[in-house]
Design an enzyme around this catalytic site. Sequence first.
Site, mmCIF file in Angstrom:
data_model
loop_
_atom_site.group_PDB
_atom_site.id
_atom_site.type_symbol
_atom_site.label_atom_id
_atom_site.label_comp_id
_atom_site.label_asym_id
_atom_site.label_seq_id
_atom_site.Cartn_x
_atom_site.Cartn_y
_atom_site.Cartn_z
ATOM 1 N N TRP A 1 -3.682 -9.577 2.966
ATOM 2 C CA TRP A 1 -5.130 -9.524 3.140
ATOM 3 C C TRP A 1 -5.544 -10.481 4.256
ATOM 4 C CZ3 TRP A 1 -3.518 -9.128 -2.122
ATOM 5 C CH2 TRP A 1 -3.919 -7.945 -2.760
ATOM 6 N N LYS B 1 -2.625 -1.917 7.735
ATOM 7 C CA LYS B 1 -4.057 -1.599 7.782
ATOM 8 C C LYS B 1 -4.813 -2.610 8.629
ATOM 9 C CE LYS B 1 -8.041 -0.818 4.738
ATOM 10 N NZ LYS B 1 -8.511 -0.802 3.326
ATOM 11 N N TYR C 1 -9.928 -10.941 -7.930
ATOM 12 C CA TYR C 1 -8.914 -11.228 -8.944
ATOM 13 C C TYR C 1 -9.100 -12.601 -9.592
ATOM 14 C CZ TYR C 1 -6.704 -7.394 -6.399
ATOM 15 O OH TYR C 1 -6.452 -6.177 -5.800
ATOM 16 N N ARG D 1 0.836 -1.192 0.000
ATOM 17 C CA ARG D 1 0.000 0.000 0.000
ATOM 18 C C ARG D 1 0.875 1.247 0.000
ATOM 19 N NH1 ARG D 1 -2.685 -3.723 3.287
ATOM 20 N NH2 ARG D 1 -4.819 -4.193 2.597
ATOM 21 N N ARG E 1 -1.272 -1.615 -6.786
ATOM 22 C CA ARG E 1 -1.455 -2.844 -6.003
ATOM 23 C C ARG E 1 -2.365 -3.813 -6.763
ATOM 24 N NH1 ARG E 1 -1.218 -4.932 -0.698
ATOM 25 N NH2 ARG E 1 -3.154 -5.768 0.182
ATOM 26 N N HIS F 1 -3.158 3.458 -5.771
ATOM 27 C CA HIS F 1 -3.583 2.172 -5.213
ATOM 28 C C HIS F 1 -3.813 1.134 -6.301
ATOM 29 C CE1 HIS F 1 -5.096 -0.418 -2.020
ATOM 30 N NE2 HIS F 1 -6.095 -0.758 -2.810
#
Length: 318
Positions: A250, A163, A259, A136, A227, A224
Amino acid sequence: MGEKPKYLWDEAALRWIKEKKGVKKSIDDDISRLRQLPELREVYLHNIDRSMIMAIVNAKTCSDSTKNRYLALIRSILNACVQKWDMLDKSVYIELFKEPAHRLKWLRPKEAKTLLSFLQPYMADMTEFDLATGLRQGNVFNLRWRQIDFMKRVCEYYPEDMKASKPLVIPLNDTAMNVLLKQLGKHEEFVFVHSRNKPVKSLNYEWWKEALYKAKIDEDFHWHDLRHTWASWLVQNGVSLYALKELGGWQTLEMVQRYAHLAPEHLAKDAIKIDSIMTSDCHNLGTVNKSEEEVITVDTMRKMLKDMEEKWWIDGGS
């Protein structure tokens, strides 16, 4: 007199900031949005209703998704006033705008190389590092040398840096390593610095937009999306969603499901495995003659169905 004291929006907003400072990672975004809500200043909480809130937010010239960020913040503060701080008797029902499903934006390798050629040198290095690691923006801009282990070829992030508030250790590929080696000696603490060898605090949007224009890339392509590009490249080259989740930090597989559709060829290799299953002896499909343990093949199944159909006609369809 038994009358509940009245509080101003300013008091609630200030309390929100004090409680969330150091706890909520996006508190700076909250502070910025609160500054963009001058209409609520000096307004008593009990006078704030849905029509007032919607009028204020609708007047802003921004997308529905951005308006939703304002609405969500206002709603959270008012809910805290009722549920935690006893500053308000009842909250205000606020319904967010319905946001359209956005197309996943990513660059093809050729487009990425073109973009790098038009960026300022220090921005190009940071962009290339991001494309190589999928980190990020904040994790790239604030990267420090103490997080890098050149011997193990890894980069370590601590819970407070992430995050999801969980530690992350990512392997460094050759591309990432080469970018890091170029930064050696520029700054004692920070990895990336701008042209005057000072830490990069924020993205220079003017230069970013200029590079996008020269590279003939949609101006709506954001940092972003680098990414997204990294993740898309990996999935298209056969990397599993589970591996992608671990590499990208994640929390759940659901977060990387977006994805999945980018790997039709990879998935096709798995799909064709059913051909060999259907054309081989499959014990789990049952048997024709249990005494002889005859295995049902595709041809046997067809013959059974034909015999059943003939028997049905002979018996008069009963």
